[in-house]
Design a protein around this motif. Structure first.
Motif, PDB file in Angstrom:
ATOM      1  N   ILE A 193       0.823  -1.204   0.000  1.00 23.51           N
ATOM      2  CA  ILE A 193       0.000   0.000   0.000  1.00 23.51           C
ATOM      3  C   ILE A 193       0.862   1.261   0.000  1.00 23.51           C
ATOM      4  O   ILE A 193       0.573   2.228  -0.720  1.00 23.51           O
ATOM      5  CB  ILE A 193      -0.962  -0.017   1.192  1.00 23.51           C
ATOM      6  CG1 ILE A 193      -1.975  -1.153   1.028  1.00 23.51           C
ATOM      7  CG2 ILE A 193      -1.685   1.316   1.330  1.00 23.51           C
ATOM      8  CD1 ILE A 193      -2.970  -1.276   2.148  1.00 23.51           C
ATOM      9  N   ILE A 194       1.942   1.252   0.776  1.00 28.16           N
ATOM     10  CA  ILE A 194       2.814   2.432   0.809  1.00 28.16           C
ATOM     11  C   ILE A 194       3.442   2.666  -0.563  1.00 28.16           C
ATOM     12  O   ILE A 194       3.492   3.798  -1.062  1.00 28.16           O
ATOM     13  CB  ILE A 194       3.893   2.279   1.893  1.00 28.16           C
ATOM     14  CG1 ILE A 194       3.252   2.232   3.282  1.00 28.16           C
ATOM     15  CG2 ILE A 194       4.893   3.424   1.816  1.00 28.16           C
ATOM     16  CD1 ILE A 194       4.224   1.919   4.397  1.00 28.16           C
ATOM     17  N   HIS A 195       3.934   1.602  -1.188  1.00 22.42           N
ATOM     18  CA  HIS A 195       4.507   1.725  -2.525  1.00 22.42           C
ATOM     19  C   HIS A 195       3.468   2.254  -3.512  1.00 22.42           C
ATOM     20  O   HIS A 195       3.753   3.158  -4.314  1.00 22.42           O
ATOM     21  CB  HIS A 195       5.031   0.371  -3.006  1.00 22.42           C
ATOM     22  CG  HIS A 195       6.480   0.144  -2.715  1.00 22.42           C
ATOM     23  ND1 HIS A 195       7.460   1.024  -3.111  1.00 22.42           N
ATOM     24  CD2 HIS A 195       7.107  -0.866  -2.074  1.00 22.42           C
ATOM     25  CE1 HIS A 195       8.643   0.573  -2.711  1.00 22.42           C
ATOM     26  NE2 HIS A 195       8.456  -0.571  -2.077  1.00 22.42           N
ATOM     27  N   ASP A 196       2.270   1.676  -3.470  1.00 22.99           N
ATOM     28  CA  ASP A 196       1.224   2.094  -4.406  1.00 22.99           C
ATOM     29  C   ASP A 196       0.822   3.551  -4.169  1.00 22.99           C
ATOM     30  O   ASP A 196       0.520   4.283  -5.120  1.00 22.99           O
ATOM     31  CB  ASP A 196       0.003   1.186  -4.272  1.00 22.99           C
ATOM     32  CG  ASP A 196       0.243  -0.196  -4.877  1.00 22.99           C
ATOM     33  OD1 ASP A 196       1.284  -0.374  -5.533  1.00 22.99           O
ATOM     34  OD2 ASP A 196      -0.606  -1.079  -4.682  1.00 22.99           O
ATOM     35  N   VAL A 211       0.015   4.541  -7.943  1.00 23.43           N
ATOM     36  CA  VAL A 211      -0.693   3.392  -8.511  1.00 23.43           C
ATOM     37  C   VAL A 211      -1.995   3.125  -7.768  1.00 23.43           C
ATOM     38  O   VAL A 211      -2.934   2.542  -8.328  1.00 23.43           O
ATOM     39  CB  VAL A 211       0.215   2.143  -8.475  1.00 23.43           C
ATOM     40  CG1 VAL A 211      -0.488   0.933  -9.069  1.00 23.43           C
ATOM     41  CG2 VAL A 211       1.510   2.413  -9.236  1.00 23.43           C
ATOM     42  N   ILE A 212      -2.072   3.570  -6.508  1.00 24.66           N
ATOM     43  CA  ILE A 212      -3.280   3.317  -5.729  1.00 24.66           C
ATOM     44  C   ILE A 212      -4.495   3.952  -6.381  1.00 24.66           C
ATOM     45  O   ILE A 212      -5.629   3.456  -6.235  1.00 24.66           O
ATOM     46  CB  ILE A 212      -3.096   3.847  -4.283  1.00 24.66           C
ATOM     47  CG1 ILE A 212      -4.177   3.291  -3.359  1.00 24.66           C
ATOM     48  CG2 ILE A 212      -3.084   5.365  -4.256  1.00 24.66           C
ATOM     49  CD1 ILE A 212      -4.034   1.840  -3.067  1.00 24.66           C
ATOM     50  N   GLN A 213      -4.287   5.033  -7.146  1.00 23.59           N
ATOM     51  CA  GLN A 213      -5.412   5.669  -7.837  1.00 23.59           C
ATOM     52  C   GLN A 213      -5.995   4.749  -8.902  1.00 23.59           C
ATOM     53  O   GLN A 213      -7.208   4.745  -9.140  1.00 23.59           O
ATOM     54  CB  GLN A 213      -4.964   6.994  -8.453  1.00 23.59           C
ATOM     55  CG  GLN A 213      -4.380   7.985  -7.465  1.00 23.59           C
ATOM     56  CD  GLN A 213      -5.332   8.301  -6.327  1.00 23.59           C
ATOM     57  OE1 GLN A 213      -6.545   8.436  -6.534  1.00 23.59           O
ATOM     58  NE2 GLN A 213      -4.800   8.432  -5.112  1.00 23.59           N
ATOM     59  N   ASP A 214      -5.134   3.971  -9.571  1.00 25.15           N
ATOM     60  CA  ASP A 214      -5.625   3.013 -10.567  1.00 25.15           C
ATOM     61  C   ASP A 214      -6.483   1.938  -9.909  1.00 25.15           C
ATOM     62  O   ASP A 214      -7.492   1.501 -10.469  1.00 25.15           O
ATOM     63  CB  ASP A 214      -4.447   2.357 -11.303  1.00 25.15           C
ATOM     64  CG  ASP A 214      -3.620   3.362 -12.085  1.00 25.15           C
ATOM     65  OD1 ASP A 214      -4.199   4.393 -12.494  1.00 25.15           O
ATOM     66  OD2 ASP A 214      -2.420   3.124 -12.282  1.00 25.15           O
ATOM     67  N   VAL A 245      -1.769   0.083   8.797  1.00 28.90           N
ATOM     68  CA  VAL A 245      -0.508   0.820   8.929  1.00 28.90           C
ATOM     69  C   VAL A 245      -0.102   1.419   7.585  1.00 28.90           C
ATOM     70  O   VAL A 245       0.358   2.565   7.520  1.00 28.90           O
ATOM     71  CB  VAL A 245       0.601  -0.107   9.470  1.00 28.90           C
ATOM     72  CG1 VAL A 245       1.972   0.564   9.361  1.00 28.90           C
ATOM     73  CG2 VAL A 245       0.321  -0.486  10.917  1.00 28.90           C
ATOM     74  N   GLY A 246      -0.283   0.664   6.487  1.00 29.93           N
ATOM     75  CA  GLY A 246       0.055   1.181   5.171  1.00 29.93           C
ATOM     76  C   GLY A 246      -0.791   2.382   4.784  1.00 29.93           C
ATOM     77  O   GLY A 246      -0.285   3.351   4.205  1.00 29.93           O
TER      78      GLY A 246
END
Length: 274
Positions: free
Chosen positions: A101-104, A109-112, A178-179
């Motif tokens: 989640i942190i990376h995204d 990328v989390i928006q995708d 946490v992420g």
């Protein structure tokens, strides 16, 4: 109807329809974004935790004489190994969920993921089951290695799978929260240092409940990691320090509570929507 045929007939292309659950999207999120990404860095994500856990058990058991008895029916090695396996798979599940989640979030990328035809619940299920799978894979490899050198009776394999799955899902949920909360890697490191590590050290991995001073039993009985380890130890060796039903109920209840919190955070877009 193909796109070319739609243009020829002048009819708009029909939108793809999904049922109550977008199984295809859920599978892609689970397999490609969670599991395959984890396996791509197998040397770091799997070999690292497995090697460090093996070395830790080796040094610990040799230093304290692995042949001495921890209970009338268990040696030190038999007592410690289930705890090390459970802690490893729980920590891998936590790290996997939080890091994904942190990376995204940092890469955008989390928006995708949020714009995909997936409900917040499907996103929670995809991420959490992916992280749990990563933890189970690492813990399974570690357990197989230990089983070669240490006599583990495997009293109840189904119960072992149930507690391992419950432990990984629970800590995957913790990792997701946490992420979502973490805005920097410092936040993740702080959560791991002040939350996950204390739960592991006060989990009964290296000592039984009987050796805890009177009045401090609540430190173990209120720790879900203790109940996950106790359940796995009972399934592998037949030795239990507390009620297995109490442990299963606590793990299931906390998992459902954290799943509801995680679902709500995704639904609100807390710290994930730009």
């Amino acid at each position: 109807m193909s796109l070319g045929a739609a243009r020829e007939t002048g009819k708009p292309r029909a939108a793809r329809r999904y049922g109550a659950v977008n199984w295809r999207g859920l599978w892609v999120l689970y397999s490609r974004k969670a599991v395959l990404r984890f396996l791509r860095y197998g040397l770091e994500s799997i070999a690292g935790p497995v090697a460090s856990s093996c070395i830790f058990v080796l040094v610990f058991v040799l230093a304290l004489d692995g042949g001495r008895a921890m209970s009338p029916d268990l040696t030190l090695a038999q007592f410690v190994v289930p705890g090390i396996v459970m802690f490893t798979l729980a920590q891998v599940a936590f790290d996997s969920a939080a890091v994904m989640i942190i990376h995204d979030k940092q890469d955008g990328v989390i928006q995708d993921v949020l714009m995909a035809p997936l409900t917040p619940l499907e996103i929670v299920v995809g991420y959490s089951l992916g992280a749990a799978t990563n933890g189970l894979l690492t813990g399974g490899i570690l357990l197989l290695i230990f089983a070669i050198f240490i006599d583990l009776p495997f009293v109840n394999p189904l119960m072992a799978i149930a507690f391992a799955l419950g432990g990984t899902v629970l800590f995957a949920m913790v990792g997701m929260i946490v992420g979502i909360w973490s805005e920097r890697w410092d936040h993740f490191s702080a959560a791991e240092t002040f939350l996950v590590m204390p739960l592991g050290l006060l989990s009964g991995t290296f000592f039984s409940l009987e050796r805890v001073p009177a009045g401090f039993e609540w430190l173990l009985l209120g720790n879900p990691m203790f109940h996950a380890i106790n359940g796995l130890r009972a399934a592998l060796t037949g030795h239990s320090d507390a009620s297995l039903w109490l442990g299963a109920g606590m793990i299931a209840g906390l998992s459902l509570l954290l799943a509801a919190i995680t679902w709500r955070l995704f639904a609100l877009g807390y710290r994930i929507k730009s």
